[in-house]
Scaffold this motif. Structure first.
Motif, mmCIF file in Angstrom:
data_model
loop_
_atom_site.group_PDB
_atom_site.id
_atom_site.type_symbol
_atom_site.label_atom_id
_atom_site.label_comp_id
_atom_site.label_asym_id
_atom_site.label_seq_id
_atom_site.Cartn_x
_atom_site.Cartn_y
_atom_site.Cartn_z
ATOM 1 N N UNK A 4 0.836 -1.204 0.000
ATOM 2 C CA UNK A 4 0.000 0.000 0.000
ATOM 3 C C UNK A 4 0.869 1.252 0.000
ATOM 4 N N UNK A 5 1.923 1.257 0.830
ATOM 5 C CA UNK A 5 2.837 2.403 0.872
ATOM 6 C C UNK A 5 3.522 2.590 -0.480
ATOM 7 N N UNK A 6 3.966 1.488 -1.086
ATOM 8 C CA UNK A 6 4.633 1.571 -2.386
ATOM 9 C C UNK A 6 3.684 2.104 -3.458
ATOM 10 N N UNK A 7 2.451 1.631 -3.462
ATOM 11 C CA UNK A 7 1.471 2.133 -4.427
ATOM 12 C C UNK A 7 1.200 3.621 -4.219
ATOM 13 N N UNK A 8 1.178 4.045 -2.967
ATOM 14 C CA UNK A 8 0.976 5.467 -2.680
ATOM 15 C C UNK A 8 2.140 6.303 -3.218
ATOM 16 N N UNK A 9 3.366 5.808 -3.033
ATOM 17 C CA UNK A 9 4.543 6.527 -3.546
ATOM 18 C C UNK A 9 4.467 6.646 -5.069
ATOM 19 N N UNK A 10 4.110 5.559 -5.743
ATOM 20 C CA UNK A 10 3.987 5.587 -7.200
ATOM 21 C C UNK A 10 2.883 6.546 -7.647
ATOM 22 N N UNK A 11 1.786 6.568 -6.919
ATOM 23 C CA UNK A 11 0.687 7.480 -7.244
ATOM 24 C C UNK A 11 1.135 8.934 -7.118
ATOM 25 N N UNK A 12 1.872 9.239 -6.048
ATOM 26 C CA UNK A 12 2.361 10.609 -5.854
ATOM 27 C C UNK A 12 3.328 10.994 -6.968
ATOM 28 N N UNK A 13 4.236 10.085 -7.324
ATOM 29 C CA UNK A 13 5.195 10.377 -8.387
ATOM 30 C C UNK A 13 4.512 10.653 -9.713
ATOM 31 N N UNK A 14 3.560 9.813 -10.074
ATOM 32 C CA UNK A 14 2.865 10.016 -11.344
ATOM 33 C C UNK A 14 2.015 11.277 -11.323
ATOM 34 N N UNK A 15 1.457 11.623 -10.167
ATOM 35 C CA UNK A 15 0.681 12.860 -10.063
ATOM 36 C C UNK A 15 1.583 14.079 -10.261
ATOM 37 N N UNK A 16 2.757 14.031 -9.651
ATOM 38 C CA UNK A 16 3.714 15.139 -9.833
ATOM 39 C C UNK A 16 4.121 15.252 -11.297
ATOM 40 N N UNK A 17 4.324 14.114 -11.943
ATOM 41 C CA UNK A 17 4.708 14.126 -13.361
ATOM 42 C C UNK A 17 3.613 14.757 -14.216
ATOM 43 N N UNK A 18 2.361 14.434 -13.921
ATOM 44 C CA UNK A 18 1.250 15.003 -14.693
ATOM 45 C C UNK A 18 1.160 16.511 -14.488
ATOM 46 N N UNK A 19 1.352 16.949 -13.235
ATOM 47 C CA UNK A 19 1.291 18.390 -12.944
ATOM 48 C C UNK A 19 2.407 19.134 -13.676
ATOM 49 N N UNK A 20 3.633 18.597 -13.603
ATOM 50 C CA UNK A 20 4.764 19.245 -14.274
ATOM 51 C C UNK A 20 4.561 19.251 -15.784
ATOM 52 N N UNK A 21 4.097 18.136 -16.330
ATOM 53 C CA UNK A 21 3.879 18.056 -17.776
ATOM 54 C C UNK A 21 2.831 19.052 -18.237
ATOM 55 N N UNK A 22 1.725 19.155 -17.510
ATOM 56 C CA UNK A 22 0.674 20.100 -17.888
ATOM 57 C C UNK A 22 1.152 21.549 -17.781
ATOM 58 N N UNK A 23 1.980 21.822 -16.784
ATOM 59 C CA UNK A 23 2.511 23.171 -16.619
ATOM 60 C C UNK A 23 3.375 23.565 -17.811
ATOM 61 N N UNK A 24 4.265 22.664 -18.231
ATOM 62 C CA UNK A 24 5.142 22.964 -19.354
ATOM 63 C C UNK A 24 4.380 22.987 -20.676
ATOM 64 N N UNK A 25 3.329 22.158 -20.783
ATOM 65 C CA UNK A 25 2.535 22.170 -22.005
ATOM 66 C C UNK A 25 1.824 23.511 -22.177
ATOM 67 N N UNK A 26 1.328 24.076 -21.091
ATOM 68 C CA UNK A 26 0.681 25.383 -21.183
ATOM 69 C C UNK A 26 1.691 26.470 -21.485
#
Length: 294
Positions: free
Chosen positions: A270-292
Protein backbone atom coordinates in the motif's frame (compact mmCIF):
# COMPACT_ATOMS: atom_id res chain seq x y z
CA UNK A 1 -23.56 -3.79 -66.67
CA UNK A 2 -22.80 -6.28 -63.90
CA UNK A 3 -25.79 -7.29 -61.81
CA UNK A 4 -25.41 -6.81 -58.04
CA UNK A 5 -27.34 -9.23 -55.86
CA UNK A 6 -28.78 -7.18 -53.01
CA UNK A 7 -29.37 -10.33 -50.98
CA UNK A 8 -25.67 -11.26 -51.00
CA UNK A 9 -24.67 -7.69 -50.15
CA UNK A 10 -27.06 -7.73 -47.22
CA UNK A 11 -25.69 -11.08 -46.01
CA UNK A 12 -22.12 -9.76 -46.16
CA UNK A 13 -23.11 -6.64 -44.25
CA UNK A 14 -24.87 -8.73 -41.62
CA UNK A 15 -21.82 -10.99 -41.31
CA UNK A 16 -19.50 -8.02 -40.89
CA UNK A 17 -21.75 -6.43 -38.28
CA UNK A 18 -21.90 -9.73 -36.38
CA UNK A 19 -18.11 -10.04 -36.49
CA UNK A 20 -17.78 -6.46 -35.27
CA UNK A 21 -20.16 -7.08 -32.38
CA UNK A 22 -18.30 -10.28 -31.45
CA UNK A 23 -14.94 -8.48 -31.47
CA UNK A 24 -16.42 -5.65 -29.39
CA UNK A 25 -17.74 -8.16 -26.85
CA UNK A 26 -14.40 -9.99 -26.62
CA UNK A 27 -12.48 -6.75 -26.12
CA UNK A 28 -14.97 -5.63 -23.45
CA UNK A 29 -14.64 -9.01 -21.76
CA UNK A 30 -10.85 -8.72 -21.72
CA UNK A 31 -11.10 -5.22 -20.21
CA UNK A 32 -13.56 -6.35 -17.54
CA UNK A 33 -11.38 -9.35 -16.68
CA UNK A 34 -8.40 -7.06 -16.07
CA UNK A 35 -10.51 -4.69 -13.97
CA UNK A 36 -11.93 -7.54 -11.88
CA UNK A 37 -8.45 -8.94 -11.19
CA UNK A 38 -7.22 -5.45 -10.25
CA UNK A 39 -10.18 -4.85 -7.92
CA UNK A 40 -9.72 -8.23 -6.23
CA UNK A 41 -6.00 -7.58 -5.82
CA UNK A 42 -6.51 -4.11 -4.34
CA UNK A 43 -9.26 -5.39 -2.02
CA UNK A 44 -7.05 -8.25 -0.82
CA UNK A 45 -4.10 -5.94 -0.17
CA UNK A 46 -6.14 -3.27 1.62
CA UNK A 47 -8.04 -5.82 3.74
CA UNK A 48 -4.80 -7.49 4.85
CA UNK A 49 -3.11 -4.18 5.61
CA UNK A 50 -5.95 -2.80 7.76
CA UNK A 51 -4.70 -2.04 11.25
CA UNK A 52 -1.04 -2.40 10.33
CA UNK A 53 -0.33 0.97 8.69
CA UNK A 54 0.39 3.60 11.30
CA UNK A 55 3.10 6.09 12.24
CA UNK A 56 5.19 3.46 14.03
CA UNK A 57 5.10 1.15 11.01
CA UNK A 58 6.48 3.92 8.79
CA UNK A 59 9.13 5.19 11.24
CA UNK A 60 10.33 1.97 12.90
CA UNK A 61 13.33 -0.04 11.73
CA UNK A 62 13.19 -3.65 10.59
CA UNK A 63 12.66 -6.11 13.41
CA UNK A 64 12.27 -9.84 13.93
CA UNK A 65 9.15 -9.02 15.93
CA UNK A 66 6.28 -8.53 13.45
CA UNK A 67 4.44 -6.26 15.89
CA UNK A 68 7.39 -3.84 16.06
CA UNK A 69 8.68 -4.09 12.49
CA UNK A 70 8.79 -0.96 10.34
CA UNK A 71 9.89 0.15 6.89
CA UNK A 72 11.88 3.32 7.54
CA UNK A 73 15.05 1.60 6.31
CA UNK A 74 13.34 0.48 3.10
CA UNK A 75 11.90 3.97 2.51
CA UNK A 76 15.31 5.61 2.97
CA UNK A 77 16.91 2.96 0.76
CA UNK A 78 14.38 3.64 -2.00
CA UNK A 79 14.99 7.39 -1.64
CA UNK A 80 18.78 7.03 -1.92
CA UNK A 81 18.40 4.62 -4.83
CA UNK A 82 16.38 7.24 -6.74
CA UNK A 83 19.04 9.87 -5.98
CA UNK A 84 21.45 7.72 -8.01
CA UNK A 85 19.03 6.54 -10.70
CA UNK A 86 17.40 9.89 -11.55
CA UNK A 87 20.47 11.96 -12.54
CA UNK A 88 22.30 9.08 -14.23
CA UNK A 89 19.25 8.11 -16.26
CA UNK A 90 18.37 11.67 -17.23
CA UNK A 91 21.90 12.64 -18.27
CA UNK A 92 22.63 9.50 -20.27
CA UNK A 93 19.10 9.03 -21.63
CA UNK A 94 18.45 12.59 -22.76
CA UNK A 95 22.04 12.97 -24.01
CA UNK A 96 21.74 9.82 -26.12
CA UNK A 97 18.40 10.93 -27.54
CA UNK A 98 19.80 14.36 -28.45
CA UNK A 99 22.78 12.81 -30.19
CA UNK A 100 20.68 10.38 -32.21
CA UNK A 101 18.07 12.97 -33.23
CA UNK A 102 20.14 16.14 -33.63
CA UNK A 103 23.74 15.15 -34.36
CA UNK A 104 23.98 11.58 -35.69
CA UNK A 105 23.82 11.24 -39.46
CA UNK A 106 21.42 8.75 -40.98
CA UNK A 107 23.23 5.55 -41.77
CA UNK A 108 24.07 2.06 -40.62
CA UNK A 109 25.69 3.16 -37.37
CA UNK A 110 22.64 5.17 -36.30
CA UNK A 111 20.29 2.35 -37.30
CA UNK A 112 22.45 -0.13 -35.39
CA UNK A 113 22.33 1.97 -32.21
CA UNK A 114 18.60 2.56 -32.61
CA UNK A 115 17.87 -1.14 -33.06
CA UNK A 116 19.90 -2.14 -30.01
CA UNK A 117 18.22 0.47 -27.82
CA UNK A 118 14.81 -0.84 -28.88
CA UNK A 119 15.92 -4.41 -28.17
CA UNK A 120 17.27 -3.48 -24.72
CA UNK A 121 13.83 -2.16 -23.76
CA UNK A 122 12.51 -5.72 -24.01
CA UNK A 123 15.31 -7.51 -22.15
CA UNK A 124 14.15 -9.19 -18.89
CA UNK A 125 15.11 -7.24 -15.79
CA UNK A 126 17.02 -10.16 -14.28
CA UNK A 127 19.53 -9.92 -17.16
CA UNK A 128 20.36 -6.37 -16.08
CA UNK A 129 20.81 -7.73 -12.57
CA UNK A 130 23.41 -10.21 -13.85
CA UNK A 131 25.13 -7.37 -15.74
CA UNK A 132 25.15 -5.21 -12.61
CA UNK A 133 26.52 -8.10 -10.54
CA UNK A 134 29.32 -8.68 -13.07
CA UNK A 135 30.31 -5.06 -13.72
CA UNK A 136 29.51 -3.00 -10.64
CA UNK A 137 29.55 -5.51 -7.77
CA UNK A 138 32.49 -7.70 -8.84
CA UNK A 139 34.58 -5.97 -11.55
CA UNK A 140 34.39 -2.51 -9.94
CA UNK A 141 34.33 -4.09 -6.44
CA UNK A 142 31.54 -1.82 -5.21
CA UNK A 143 29.66 -4.55 -3.37
CA UNK A 144 25.93 -4.49 -2.77
CA UNK A 145 25.75 -0.80 -1.88
CA UNK A 146 23.35 1.91 -3.02
CA UNK A 147 25.66 3.12 -5.80
CA UNK A 148 25.89 -0.34 -7.37
CA UNK A 149 22.14 -0.85 -7.12
CA UNK A 150 21.42 2.60 -8.56
CA UNK A 151 23.73 2.08 -11.54
CA UNK A 152 22.18 -1.31 -12.20
CA UNK A 153 18.65 0.11 -12.14
CA UNK A 154 19.80 2.99 -14.36
CA UNK A 155 20.82 0.48 -17.03
CA UNK A 156 17.42 -1.17 -16.71
CA UNK A 157 15.34 1.96 -17.32
CA UNK A 158 17.73 3.79 -19.65
CA UNK A 159 16.15 2.47 -22.89
CA UNK A 160 12.73 3.73 -21.79
CA UNK A 161 14.07 7.25 -21.26
CA UNK A 162 15.97 7.23 -24.55
CA UNK A 163 12.96 6.14 -26.61
CA UNK A 164 10.57 8.56 -24.89
CA UNK A 165 13.03 11.44 -25.24
CA UNK A 166 13.56 10.66 -28.91
CA UNK A 167 9.84 10.75 -29.58
CA UNK A 168 9.51 14.06 -27.71
CA UNK A 169 12.45 15.64 -29.58
CA UNK A 170 11.20 14.31 -32.92
CA UNK A 171 7.81 15.91 -32.34
CA UNK A 172 9.29 19.44 -32.22
CA UNK A 173 8.42 21.12 -35.58
CA UNK A 174 11.38 21.73 -37.90
CA UNK A 175 10.30 25.30 -38.59
CA UNK A 176 11.22 26.19 -34.99
CA UNK A 177 14.76 24.97 -35.57
CA UNK A 178 14.97 26.76 -38.92
CA UNK A 179 13.74 29.99 -37.36
CA UNK A 180 16.41 29.73 -34.67
CA UNK A 181 19.14 29.08 -37.23
CA UNK A 182 17.83 31.99 -39.30
CA UNK A 183 18.35 34.31 -36.34
CA UNK A 184 22.00 33.26 -36.11
CA UNK A 185 21.78 30.74 -33.28
CA UNK A 186 24.24 27.85 -33.14
CA UNK A 187 23.26 24.18 -33.03
CA UNK A 188 23.62 23.95 -29.25
CA UNK A 189 21.80 27.26 -28.67
CA UNK A 190 18.91 25.97 -30.78
CA UNK A 191 18.78 22.73 -28.81
CA UNK A 192 19.02 24.52 -25.45
CA UNK A 193 16.56 27.36 -26.13
CA UNK A 194 14.12 25.77 -28.59
CA UNK A 195 14.21 21.97 -28.82
CA UNK A 196 14.57 21.03 -25.14
CA UNK A 197 11.92 23.45 -23.78
CA UNK A 198 9.40 22.28 -26.40
CA UNK A 199 10.09 18.60 -25.71
CA UNK A 200 10.18 18.77 -21.91
CA UNK A 201 6.61 17.41 -21.37
CA UNK A 202 7.34 14.21 -23.30
CA UNK A 203 10.79 13.80 -21.77
CA UNK A 204 9.45 14.22 -18.23
CA UNK A 205 6.75 11.66 -18.90
CA UNK A 206 9.34 9.11 -19.98
CA UNK A 207 11.61 9.88 -17.03
CA UNK A 208 8.84 9.52 -14.44
CA UNK A 209 7.63 6.26 -16.00
CA UNK A 210 11.20 4.96 -15.91
CA UNK A 211 11.67 5.95 -12.26
CA UNK A 212 8.33 4.35 -11.38
CA UNK A 213 9.54 1.10 -12.94
CA UNK A 214 12.85 1.35 -11.10
CA UNK A 215 11.07 1.78 -7.75
CA UNK A 216 8.97 -1.34 -8.31
CA UNK A 217 11.68 -3.69 -9.62
CA UNK A 218 12.97 -6.53 -7.46
CA UNK A 219 14.76 -9.08 -9.66
CA UNK A 220 17.95 -7.04 -10.40
CA UNK A 221 18.40 -6.23 -6.72
CA UNK A 222 17.94 -9.87 -5.73
CA UNK A 223 20.67 -10.87 -8.19
CA UNK A 224 23.21 -8.33 -6.91
CA UNK A 225 22.52 -9.48 -3.34
CA UNK A 226 20.64 -6.62 -1.70
CA UNK A 227 19.85 -7.78 1.86
CA UNK A 228 16.68 -7.42 3.88
CA UNK A 229 18.36 -7.88 7.26
CA UNK A 230 18.45 -5.64 10.31
CA UNK A 231 20.93 -3.22 8.76
CA UNK A 232 21.53 0.40 9.89
CA UNK A 233 19.62 3.18 8.17
CA UNK A 234 21.53 4.36 5.05
CA UNK A 235 22.73 7.96 4.91
CA UNK A 236 24.88 8.02 1.74
CA UNK A 237 25.28 6.15 -1.56
CA UNK A 238 28.09 3.95 -0.20
CA UNK A 239 25.94 2.28 2.48
CA UNK A 240 24.22 -1.09 2.28
CA UNK A 241 20.48 -0.80 1.86
CA UNK A 242 17.16 -2.41 1.16
CA UNK A 243 14.14 -1.06 -0.72
CA UNK A 244 10.37 -1.42 -0.51
CA UNK A 245 10.02 -4.15 -3.20
CA UNK A 246 12.78 -6.20 -1.58
CA UNK A 247 11.11 -5.93 1.80
CA UNK A 248 7.80 -7.04 0.27
CA UNK A 249 9.58 -9.98 -1.37
CA UNK A 250 11.22 -11.23 1.83
CA UNK A 251 8.16 -10.70 3.99
CA UNK A 252 6.08 -12.65 1.46
CA UNK A 253 8.53 -15.55 1.75
CA UNK A 254 8.52 -15.38 5.55
CA UNK A 255 4.70 -15.36 5.58
CA UNK A 256 4.81 -19.13 5.14
CA UNK A 257 6.30 -19.35 8.65
CA UNK A 258 4.76 -16.33 10.39
CA UNK A 259 1.28 -15.27 9.25
CA UNK A 260 1.76 -11.67 10.42
CA UNK A 261 4.44 -11.12 7.76
CA UNK A 262 1.71 -11.34 5.10
CA UNK A 263 0.03 -8.35 6.73
CA UNK A 264 3.34 -6.47 6.82
CA UNK A 265 3.89 -7.22 3.12
CA UNK A 266 0.38 -5.99 2.27
CA UNK A 267 0.92 -2.79 4.27
CA UNK A 268 4.22 -2.18 2.47
CA UNK A 269 2.52 -2.70 -0.89
CA UNK A 270 0.00 0.00 0.00
CA UNK A 271 2.84 2.40 0.87
CA UNK A 272 4.63 1.57 -2.39
CA UNK A 273 1.47 2.13 -4.43
CA UNK A 274 0.98 5.47 -2.68
CA UNK A 275 4.54 6.53 -3.55
CA UNK A 276 3.99 5.59 -7.20
CA UNK A 277 0.69 7.48 -7.24
CA UNK A 278 2.36 10.61 -5.85
CA UNK A 279 5.19 10.38 -8.39
CA UNK A 280 2.86 10.02 -11.34
CA UNK A 281 0.68 12.86 -10.06
CA UNK A 282 3.71 15.14 -9.83
CA UNK A 283 4.71 14.13 -13.36
CA UNK A 284 1.25 15.00 -14.69
CA UNK A 285 1.29 18.39 -12.94
CA UNK A 286 4.76 19.25 -14.27
CA UNK A 287 3.88 18.06 -17.78
CA UNK A 288 0.67 20.10 -17.89
CA UNK A 289 2.51 23.17 -16.62
CA UNK A 290 5.14 22.96 -19.35
CA UNK A 291 2.53 22.17 -22.01
CA UNK A 292 0.68 25.38 -21.18
CA UNK A 293 3.93 27.33 -21.17
CA UNK A 294 5.37 26.01 -24.43
Amino acid sequence: MKYIDSTQVQKKMTSRLSTNQLAKFLFLLATLFGLVVLIVLIYRIISQSMGWIDFDFITNKLSTDAERAGIMGAILGTFWLMIVVAPVTMLLGIGTALYLEEYAKKGRLRDFIQTNIANLAGVPSIVFGILGLTVFVRAMDLGNIILAGGLTMSLLVLPVVVVASQEAIRSVPNYLREASFGMGATKWQTIKKVVLPASIPGILTGVILALSRAIGETAPLVVIGIPALLIPLPDNVFDKFTVLPMQIYYWTIDAALVAEYANLAAATIVILLFVLFVMNSIAIIIRNKFQRRF
